[in-house]
Structures are given as C-alpha cells and as structure tokens.
Write a protein that holds these residues in place. Structure first.
Motif, mmCIF file in Angstrom:
data_model
loop_
_atom_site.group_PDB
_atom_site.id
_atom_site.type_symbol
_atom_site.label_atom_id
_atom_site.label_comp_id
_atom_site.label_asym_id
_atom_site.label_seq_id
_atom_site.Cartn_x
_atom_site.Cartn_y
_atom_site.Cartn_z
ATOM 1 N N PHE A 8 0.864 -1.066 -0.327
ATOM 2 C CA PHE A 8 0.044 -0.427 0.037
ATOM 3 C C PHE A 8 1.006 1.364 0.005
ATOM 4 O O PHE A 8 2.255 1.192 0.210
ATOM 5 C CB PHE A 8 -0.419 -0.157 1.250
ATOM 6 C CG PHE A 8 -0.334 0.737 2.720
ATOM 7 C CD1 PHE A 8 -0.285 1.121 2.993
ATOM 8 C CD2 PHE A 8 0.568 -0.991 2.805
ATOM 9 C CE1 PHE A 8 0.539 1.701 4.676
ATOM 10 C CE2 PHE A 8 0.977 -0.420 4.163
ATOM 11 C CZ PHE A 8 0.793 0.261 5.322
ATOM 12 N N LEU A 9 -0.319 2.364 0.029
ATOM 13 C CA LEU A 9 0.971 3.191 -0.526
ATOM 14 C C LEU A 9 0.652 4.247 0.819
ATOM 15 O O LEU A 9 -0.301 4.588 0.827
ATOM 16 C CB LEU A 9 0.509 4.471 -2.060
ATOM 17 C CG LEU A 9 1.495 3.633 -2.742
ATOM 18 C CD1 LEU A 9 0.297 2.879 -3.925
ATOM 19 C CD2 LEU A 9 2.438 4.638 -3.399
ATOM 20 N N THR A 10 0.717 5.378 1.308
ATOM 21 C CA THR A 10 0.570 6.047 2.445
ATOM 22 C C THR A 10 0.742 7.901 1.642
ATOM 23 O O THR A 10 1.527 7.739 1.086
ATOM 24 C CB THR A 10 2.024 5.773 3.613
ATOM 25 O OG1 THR A 10 2.938 6.973 3.070
ATOM 26 C CG2 THR A 10 1.341 5.211 4.553
ATOM 27 N N GLY A 11 -0.065 8.432 1.946
ATOM 28 C CA GLY A 11 -0.451 10.282 2.227
ATOM 29 C C GLY A 11 -0.163 10.903 3.224
ATOM 30 O O GLY A 11 -0.617 10.382 3.988
ATOM 31 N N GLU A 12 0.659 11.953 3.088
ATOM 32 C CA GLU A 12 0.487 12.813 4.199
ATOM 33 C C GLU A 12 0.544 14.346 3.310
ATOM 34 O O GLU A 12 0.673 14.685 2.516
ATOM 35 C CB GLU A 12 2.621 13.218 4.464
ATOM 36 C CG GLU A 12 1.931 13.606 6.205
ATOM 37 C CD GLU A 12 3.363 13.891 6.377
ATOM 38 O OE1 GLU A 12 3.648 13.778 7.896
ATOM 39 O OE2 GLU A 12 5.001 13.985 5.883
ATOM 40 N N VAL A 13 -0.070 14.938 4.128
ATOM 41 C CA VAL A 13 -0.949 16.376 4.051
ATOM 42 C C VAL A 13 0.042 17.386 4.613
ATOM 43 O O VAL A 13 -0.692 17.146 5.919
ATOM 44 C CB VAL A 13 -1.946 16.515 3.597
ATOM 45 C CG1 VAL A 13 -2.938 18.082 3.171
ATOM 46 C CG2 VAL A 13 -3.089 15.406 2.955
ATOM 47 N N ARG A 17 1.601 14.582 0.241
ATOM 48 C CA ARG A 17 2.911 13.527 -0.162
ATOM 49 C C ARG A 17 2.107 11.933 -0.501
ATOM 50 O O ARG A 17 1.454 11.681 0.097
ATOM 51 C CB ARG A 17 4.747 13.275 0.409
ATOM 52 C CG ARG A 17 4.844 14.772 0.100
ATOM 53 C CD ARG A 17 6.616 14.617 1.257
ATOM 54 N NE ARG A 17 7.521 16.384 1.278
ATOM 55 C CZ ARG A 17 8.207 16.495 0.567
ATOM 56 N NH1 ARG A 17 8.599 15.137 0.304
ATOM 57 N NH2 ARG A 17 8.851 17.238 0.608
ATOM 58 N N ILE A 18 2.601 10.931 -1.387
ATOM 59 C CA ILE A 18 2.669 9.877 -1.343
ATOM 60 C C ILE A 18 3.627 8.917 -1.660
ATOM 61 O O ILE A 18 5.116 9.905 -2.094
ATOM 62 C CB ILE A 18 2.299 9.111 -2.835
ATOM 63 C CG1 ILE A 18 0.580 10.434 -2.511
ATOM 64 C CG2 ILE A 18 1.392 8.150 -2.826
ATOM 65 C CD1 ILE A 18 0.139 10.226 -4.053
ATOM 66 N N ARG A 19 4.171 7.837 -0.915
ATOM 67 C CA ARG A 19 5.273 7.140 -0.667
ATOM 68 C C ARG A 19 4.943 5.970 -0.350
ATOM 69 O O ARG A 19 3.768 4.992 0.245
ATOM 70 C CB ARG A 19 6.258 7.229 0.196
ATOM 71 C CG ARG A 19 7.291 6.382 0.917
ATOM 72 C CD ARG A 19 7.942 6.828 2.064
ATOM 73 N NE ARG A 19 8.828 8.543 1.730
ATOM 74 C CZ ARG A 19 9.725 9.272 2.823
ATOM 75 N NH1 ARG A 19 9.972 8.024 3.311
ATOM 76 N NH2 ARG A 19 10.029 10.173 2.289
ATOM 77 N N ALA A 20 5.309 4.177 -0.640
ATOM 78 C CA ALA A 20 4.787 3.007 -1.128
ATOM 79 C C ALA A 20 5.676 3.040 0.934
ATOM 80 O O ALA A 20 6.603 3.447 1.515
ATOM 81 C CB ALA A 20 6.215 2.434 -1.561
ATOM 82 N N ALA A 52 12.603 7.325 -0.482
ATOM 83 C CA ALA A 52 11.455 8.266 -0.823
ATOM 84 C C ALA A 52 10.460 8.228 -1.400
ATOM 85 O O ALA A 52 9.654 6.771 -1.760
ATOM 86 C CB ALA A 52 12.629 8.215 -1.878
ATOM 87 N N ASP A 53 9.811 9.168 -1.346
ATOM 88 C CA ASP A 53 8.203 9.820 -1.733
ATOM 89 C C ASP A 53 8.027 9.197 -3.485
ATOM 90 O O ASP A 53 9.433 9.456 -4.475
ATOM 91 C CB ASP A 53 8.335 10.755 -2.046
ATOM 92 C CG ASP A 53 8.382 11.476 -0.568
ATOM 93 O OD1 ASP A 53 8.062 10.800 0.912
ATOM 94 O OD2 ASP A 53 8.605 12.630 -0.582
#
Length: 202
Positions: free
Chosen positions: A106-111, A140-143, A148-149
C-alpha cells in the motif's frame, strides 16, 4: 456604484466594525476536479491525518485585513481530497496514524498546510479587486517502507473569487480549496505519476 480601489477596500475591511465571518469547510460544496488520466492504481492509498501536524482550524492573516478563521481543514482532507484521490486509486482511506495499516502493498499520503494568508489586490489583468486568500500546502505519497517519496506536490493555491465584504468569506474560500485540488491533479497528470506508482511491487 464604482468598485473600491484595492487600498480603499483594504482600509474598509480593516476598520469595519464587524469581524470577517469565519469559514466552515463542512458547509461548502467543493467541486472536485477530474483528472486527465482516469486509470486507477491498484494498491490502496492510506492518507494519514495527524492532528499534531495538521490542525483543524487555522487563521488567514494579511496586512490591513482582519483575520479570517478557517474551520474544517480535516474535512478538506477527509472529504474533498479523499474524493479527488478516489479517482486515481481503487481504495482511499483517511485516518489517524493509529489506524491499522492495510494488508499487503500500500501507499501512504501525508498532507501539510504550511500557511494561510490574505492579500489585497487582483489576480491579474481584468480580474476584480478584493481580498484574496493563499494557501501554501503539500501532499506526498510514498510506498510503505520505501526510502523516498513516489509523488510530491508542493504548491500555492489562491481563491479565485474576491472577498468584498466581511460576510463574503465562504464563497471565496471554497474557490481556494477548489484551486488547490485542481493544481494537485494537474501536477499529478504532468508528472505522469500513474506510470511510476503503478509499477510499485511489480
């Protein structure tokens, strides 16, 4: 009646007896932009909403303009950003860092919203004078577990409708969030993010 010049408008909004009306994102009907590329990434996207990093309420400040309280930045993420990214991922979940992570890849996103500010003037030739609001923000989206993003957006959004009276804050701020999402999607398309992220785990 002739429109007020920017300097006179700023003075009027600065010395008016009433405060600027607060803004509530939950009461907006934010229009969601449609990406140019509608292929969805198969991996789930988990957008982390950390109140310690993103407060729900912020104040837009500007020289000569009364403060504008903006309530519901979490709604912007939970509702508007979630709906936008749901066009790009098959599953999009928004939750606190304590929420159990999805299973598998999955990927994570940060706002982050770095600042809200106001300014008096126009947005260019032919645009009306008034008070406009800017937002400096990033997504930003990162696995999960990657060093790294996979996708980075850092930009400035601006309201496209001016505030011309203390009671006209809500429509103006809605256009700010619509502009933010539109620029995000445009950057996503321009960076060909689908081609890069769809290969994660392959």
């Amino acid at each position: 009646m002739r429109p007020l010049r920017p300097t006179l408008l700023a003075l009027a909004l600065a010395v008016a007896g009433c405060s600027m009306h607060p803004v509530y994102v939950a009461e907006m009907e934010t229009k969601i932009p449609q990406p140019g590329e509608l292929r969805r990434i198969e991996h789930p996207l988990f957008i982390i909403l950390d109140p310690a990093k993103l407060p729900d309420t912020m104040t837009a400040l500007g020289q000569g303009v009364k403060p504008i309280e903006v309530h519901g930045l979490h709604t912007f993420v939970e509702r508007d950003l979630q709906r936008t990214m749901s066009q790009l991922f098959t599953t999009v979940t928004v939750g606190p860092p304590s929420l159990p992570a999805p299973s598998g890849i999955f990927l994570t996103g940060e706002v982050l919203v770095n600042s809200l500010s106001s300014f008096v003037g126009t947005r260019g030739p032919g645009t009306p004078s008034g008070v406009y609001v800017r937002m400096q923000w990033s997504f930003r989206i990162r696995a999960y577990g990657a060093p790294a993003d996979a996708f980075i957006y850092q930009g400035t959004a601006e309201s496209t409708v001016p505030i011309t009276a203390v009671g006209s804050t809500q429509p103006a701020l809605q256009t700010l969030f619509e502009d933010a999402l539109r620029r995000l999607v445009s950057h996503y398309d321009g960076q060909k993010a689908y081609e890069r992220m769809s290969r994660i785990g392959a």
